[in-house]
Design a protein around this motif. Structure first.
Motif: not given
Length: 223
Positions: A52-61, A81-86, A91-94
């Protein structure tokens, strides 16, 4: 004196197969050892049949600490609190999405077809799809910075280190003349992630993988 029986490696056909197995090329071994390929393999293992991922398609915190451990990296020492903090994980996910190592369908990440048994092919496709994923006429930002840095580094003697500040200044001056913007520092980060450059304090050197990329990109460029 006791005699030891000579150990056999198995059936004659199996021994022949072992002898006939071609040795991996240095480029294949180098590609397999890059941070990006190790990360993609670890990420694919973590995703498994789907996660499962978030609604924006990234890992859940809440899943990020486990994902970090799956990648062999210590989780951040703060509440996520958000994947953007990592950023490195994003970058790897993208890259994984661009290279079709993972696919996002709805609120689930599933395995794609981009991770093959050929390390060099996977590595090469991942880079090309990452820098050219939007099919834009002009590639700017980090991706553009990576491509232009490759071109500059390819024109210096093999194994020579280039001052990063001078490289940045040269590329920025040329970019301004063309009215485009390149992020050279982020581009070098991307190249290092792919093992295409070796970075020492303030200096960058093109690696054999980087030279291979230059050849591949020349082949892909329309005449």
């Amino acid at each position: 004196m006791s005699r030891r029986r000579k150990q056999s490696s198995g059936h004659p056909a199996k021994r022949a197969a072992i002898r006939d197995k071609p040795a991996e090329s240095p480029l294949v071994r180098a590609a397999a050892a890059t941070p990006v390929l190790r990360g993609l393999r670890g990420l694919a293992t973590w995703v498994g049949d789907g996660v499962a991922v978030t609604g924006t398609g990234v890992p859940r915190p809440g899943d990020i600490p486990d994902l970090c451990r799956a990648l062999g990296i210590e989780p951040p020492p703060f509440k996520i609190r958000t994947a953007s903090r990592v950023p490195w994980l994003m970058s790897l996910w993208a890259v994984a999405r661009a290279a079709d190592v993972i696919q996002i369908k709805g609120r689930k990440a599933r395995p794609g077809a981009g991770l093959t048994t050929d390390a060099l092919e996977t590595w090469r496709n991942a880079f090309v799809r990452t820098v050219d994923g939007d099919d834009e006429e002009f590639i700017e930002g980090a991706e553009g910075g990576a491509l232009v840095a490759l071109q500059v580094l390819a024109n210096v003697p093999a194994g020579s280190a280039v001052d990063e500040a001078a490289l940045d200044a040269t590329i920025r001056e040329a970019a301004q003349a063309e009215g485009v913007t390149f992020d050279v520092t982020a581009g070098l980060d991307l190249l290092a992630f792919f093992g295409a450059v070796r970075r020492d304090p303030g200096r960058a050197t093109l690696t054999p993988l980087g030279a291979h990329l230059v050849t591949i990109l020349h082949e892909l460029t329309p005449a």
